[in-house]
Design a protein around this motif. Sequence first.
Motif, short mmCIF file in Angstrom:
data_model
loop_
_atom_site.label_atom_id
_atom_site.label_comp_id
_atom_site.label_asym_id
_atom_site.label_seq_id
_atom_site.Cartn_x
_atom_site.Cartn_y
_atom_site.Cartn_z
N GLU A 1 2.46 1.66 -3.32
CA GLU A 1 1.46 2.14 -4.28
C GLU A 1 1.25 3.65 -4.12
O GLU A 1 1.19 4.39 -5.10
CB GLU A 1 0.14 1.37 -4.03
CG GLU A 1 -0.94 1.63 -5.06
CD GLU A 1 -0.48 1.35 -6.49
OE1 GLU A 1 -0.85 2.15 -7.37
OE2 GLU A 1 0.25 0.36 -6.72
N GLN A 2 1.17 4.08 -2.85
CA GLN A 2 1.00 5.52 -2.58
C GLN A 2 2.18 6.32 -3.10
O GLN A 2 2.02 7.39 -3.67
CB GLN A 2 0.87 5.75 -1.08
CG GLN A 2 -0.56 5.59 -0.60
CD GLN A 2 -0.69 5.89 0.88
OE1 GLN A 2 0.30 6.15 1.56
NE2 GLN A 2 -1.90 5.85 1.38
N GLU A 3 3.37 5.76 -2.88
CA GLU A 3 4.57 6.46 -3.37
C GLU A 3 4.57 6.53 -4.88
O GLU A 3 4.94 7.55 -5.47
CB GLU A 3 5.83 5.73 -2.89
CG GLU A 3 6.29 6.23 -1.56
CD GLU A 3 7.60 5.63 -1.12
OE1 GLU A 3 8.38 5.17 -1.98
OE2 GLU A 3 7.83 5.60 0.09
N GLU B 1 0.84 -1.21 0.00
CA GLU B 1 0.00 0.00 0.00
C GLU B 1 0.88 1.26 0.00
O GLU B 1 0.64 2.21 -0.73
CB GLU B 1 -0.90 -0.01 1.24
CG GLU B 1 -2.02 1.00 1.17
CD GLU B 1 -2.84 1.02 2.44
OE1 GLU B 1 -3.24 2.10 2.86
OE2 GLU B 1 -3.06 -0.07 3.02
N GLN B 2 1.93 1.22 0.85
CA GLN B 2 2.83 2.38 0.91
C GLN B 2 3.56 2.58 -0.42
O GLN B 2 3.74 3.70 -0.87
CB GLN B 2 3.85 2.21 2.04
CG GLN B 2 3.31 2.71 3.37
CD GLN B 2 4.31 2.53 4.51
OE1 GLN B 2 4.13 1.66 5.34
NE2 GLN B 2 5.34 3.33 4.53
N ARG C 1 1.93 6.55 -6.78
CA ARG C 1 0.86 7.44 -7.22
C ARG C 1 1.21 8.92 -6.96
O ARG C 1 1.09 9.76 -7.80
CB ARG C 1 -0.44 7.08 -6.49
CG ARG C 1 -1.68 7.65 -7.18
CD ARG C 1 -2.94 7.22 -6.46
NE ARG C 1 -3.03 5.78 -6.28
CZ ARG C 1 -3.61 5.18 -5.24
NH1 ARG C 1 -4.13 5.89 -4.27
NH2 ARG C 1 -3.67 3.86 -5.17
N TRP C 2 1.68 9.17 -5.75
CA TRP C 2 1.91 10.56 -5.35
C TRP C 2 3.36 11.00 -5.48
O TRP C 2 3.64 12.19 -5.46
CB TRP C 2 1.44 10.79 -3.91
CG TRP C 2 -0.01 10.53 -3.73
CD1 TRP C 2 -0.57 9.46 -3.10
CD2 TRP C 2 -1.11 11.30 -4.23
NE1 TRP C 2 -1.94 9.50 -3.15
CE2 TRP C 2 -2.30 10.65 -3.84
CE3 TRP C 2 -1.20 12.48 -4.95
CZ2 TRP C 2 -3.56 11.13 -4.16
CZ3 TRP C 2 -2.46 12.96 -5.27
CH2 TRP C 2 -3.62 12.29 -4.89
N GLU D 1 4.64 14.71 -5.92
CA GLU D 1 5.38 15.35 -4.82
C GLU D 1 6.66 15.98 -5.33
O GLU D 1 7.02 17.10 -4.97
CB GLU D 1 5.72 14.31 -3.75
CG GLU D 1 4.69 14.24 -2.64
CD GLU D 1 5.12 13.27 -1.56
OE1 GLU D 1 4.22 12.63 -1.03
OE2 GLU D 1 6.33 13.15 -1.29
#
Lengths: 205, 158
Positions: B77-79, B74-75, B81-82, B86
């Motif tokens: 995936e977030q990285e 999940e982490q 995506r964002w 960022e």
Amino acid sequence: MSEPVASPRSESPDAEAELVRRSQAGEWEAFGQLVRRHQSRVFSIVRRLLRRREDVEDVAQQAFAKAYFSLRRFDFRSAFGTWLYRIAVNESYDWLRKKRVRRLVYEADLNDDQLRRLEQIAEEERGEPAPSRRAEASDLVARLLDRISPQDRLLLILKEVEGFSVEEIAEITDMNPNTVKVRMFRARERLAKALERMGRRKGGA
Amino acid sequence: MKCREFHQHFEDWLEEKAGGELVALLENHRATCPACRALVHRARKASRILRLLAVDSPEPAPGFYTRLRAQIREQEEQERRWGPMEAWARRLAWGLSVAILILAIYLNTTAPKPAIPPLQTQWMEAAAEGQDVLAEPGSLENLDRNQVMISLVVERGR
């Protein structure tokens, strides 16, 4: 995860270094093996520091996740285990800070019978206590440890319970080995005095 | 050996890392010093008690490994995506800061300076007419005494 896991110390350092390199290259299976090797130790350290069983898994999981994302920065200057345990210790302290856990001395106090029982178990069973007494002994010691500071508790647990050497403790806690020796000496004295004080107080009451 | 030295080598002695000759000295001191003998007794008692904890080894609950893997995915995936956004946001913030700085420097160096009345001239004229402008602040209309002084100091410095 329930498969038998060899102690991290019984494994060859080269094999572990190879697993770390493969993990750094993004091989999940290699990291999984590292987790399996060290999970008992990580759980044990976190459990002794936090006490509340329900929080242990969250903090241990966070420690492993943090290790995974920091793995690229691991430079093999220390053993992977001590690096990982340092993360686990820091995560535990962060958790304690966030939750603002306060020592509840009166709740944690041992009563007269419990104190006698603890000393009795420690005196009688120099080896491993019988399974029926394990949980009781463990709970009594944990309550006694609540009477000393978290740093004293950490040093004593790493040394006496987890069996780390002074040098390993120095790496995990980021302290000089001589500082560890001095603090360990004082921590032991404080624990012994806490035990004596409790005995005197209970005896005199 | 003194008690202080005994304390200094205490951890090495417990870990059995002290050398042969040192061990003999430590043992000898322990045999003759009741305080240090009591210290050893207390330390051993504390160790025995603490080791009772070692047998209660907590193990992860079933499914720990799966949950850990899910959290890491999940982490990641977030990285994924964002992460690029960022990085862009960071670059944009830097770019804006630099642009604002350059604009401020440009405005400061090229903008026309407001016309400053030649205060020292007015003061000299007033002085020539016999007015004591410094002693009597209100003696010149619309002319502040401090402004005159500053103007004179600036002029001298040129």
